[in-house]
Design a protein around this motif. Structure first.
Motif, PDB file in Angstrom:
ATOM      1  N   SER A  18       0.949  -1.203   0.133  1.00 40.74           N
ATOM      2  CA  SER A  18      -0.189  -0.155   0.019  1.00 40.74           C
ATOM      3  C   SER A  18       0.940   1.129  -0.008  1.00 40.74           C
ATOM      4  O   SER A  18       2.079   1.202   0.459  1.00 40.74           O
ATOM      5  N   THR A  20       0.272   5.658   0.473  1.00 41.04           N
ATOM      6  CA  THR A  20      -0.179   6.792   0.748  1.00 41.04           C
ATOM      7  C   THR A  20       0.330   7.927   0.434  1.00 41.04           C
ATOM      8  O   THR A  20       1.655   7.989   1.011  1.00 41.04           O
ATOM      9  N   LEU A  29      -4.724   7.676  -1.219  1.00 40.95           N
ATOM     10  CA  LEU A  29      -4.260   6.219  -1.252  1.00 40.95           C
ATOM     11  C   LEU A  29      -4.132   5.962  -2.676  1.00 40.95           C
ATOM     12  O   LEU A  29      -4.990   5.735  -3.368  1.00 40.95           O
ATOM     13  N   HIS A  32      -3.478  -0.284  -2.598  1.00 44.36           N
ATOM     14  CA  HIS A  32      -3.818  -0.898  -1.586  1.00 44.36           C
ATOM     15  C   HIS A  32      -3.773  -2.314  -1.551  1.00 44.36           C
ATOM     16  O   HIS A  32      -4.357  -3.076  -2.545  1.00 44.36           O
TER      17      HIS A  32
END
Length: 272
Positions: A18, A20, A29, A32
């Motif tokens: 992930s 961000t 984001l 993911h």
């Protein structure tokens, strides 16, 4: 925990990665829990809607960005930053403008401590391989876009990285030059044994070059499909393009990407 465990022959591995960007209310984001594995010596392509995080994933593998969470490995080792085990070719012809073509090609192998004779032999070999004979003393500004990208590929292949990362390497080229560059890349990869991951929007390109094609979802990007090719890449371009294997692979990937693009557009419309 299976997604976090690569196989023994993994060249590239991403386990539930992930990413961000930003802080607080401005967080975005981008990825993911993206998971994929490219076995050593395979050529894989990454496709999906614009803005889904394909390039972000590639930059994480290259060590230019860090993952917010997840496992990132190259040849079984954690990726903590850029390294000479991973060569990167960008769309923007990332050459040193103050160096000649020959000096650009020599840059990586010199940093690995090659002898003067090795450097000279490598320069001549790649000038010939990339059809750049007679241009060794030229500077990047004196070359066409296709020639500059050939120099970028030659510079990266010359120092023989174990992994090659490509970010839309031919996106700015005209269709004829693009096809020629695809053929050069395929030929060079087949003789190198490198593990390759390429980001592209061109599904014909992905189907023509790849052993494996991974499809990403709309943002935040996840890997939602994997297609393994049965194409014989030793055939001539015309034979590959006209084969039923190529048509089937291209159409399956196209339908998968189209589904993700429709989902992306629907999400954008709902937010408007």
């Amino acid at each position: 925990m299976q997604a976090l465990t690569p196989s023994q022959d993994a060249g590239i591995f991403l386990g539930e990665v992930s990413k961000t960007f930003g802080n607080g209310s401005q967080n975005v984001l981008a990825l993911h829990k993206a998971t994929l594995e490219v076995r050593r010596g395979r050529f894989a392509s990454l496709v999906g809607p614009s803005g889904c995080g394909k390039s972000t994933l590639l930059y994480i593998l290259g060590g230019f960005e860090s993952a917010s969470s997840g496992v990132v490995q190259a040849l079984g080792k954690p990726v903590t930053g850029p390294g000479i085990d991973r060569g990167v070719v960008f769309q923007e012809y990332a050459l040193f403008p103050w160096l000649t073509v020959a000096q650009n090609i020599a840059y990586g192998i010199k940093s690995k401590g090659a002898s003067r004779d090795e450097v000279s032999d490598t320069i001549q070999r790649y000038l010939k391989l990339m059809h750049l004979e007679g241009f060794g003393a030229r500077y990047p500004r004196e070359l066409s876009g296709g020639m500059r990208q050939r120099v970028a590929l030659a510079r990266t292949f010359a120092y023989q990285p174990d992994i090659l990362l490509l970010d839309e390497p031919f996106g700015a080229l005209d269709s004829q030059t693009r096809e020629l560059m695809q053929d050069e890349l395929l030929r060079m990869w087949q003789s190198s044994g490198m593990t390759v991951l390429m980001v592209t929007h061109d599904l014909h390109e992905a189907a023509y070059l790849s052993d494996d094609i991974y499809v990403m979802s709309k943002r935040p990007g996840q890997i939602v499909a994997h297609y393994a090719s049965t194409i014989d890449h030793t055939l001539e371009r015309e034979q590959i393009m006209l084969s039923p294997e190529f048509t089937e692979l291209h159409n399956r990937v196209w339908l998968s990407v189209r589904e993700q693009v429709k989902a992306s557009l629907s999400a954008s419309g709902a937010q408007a």
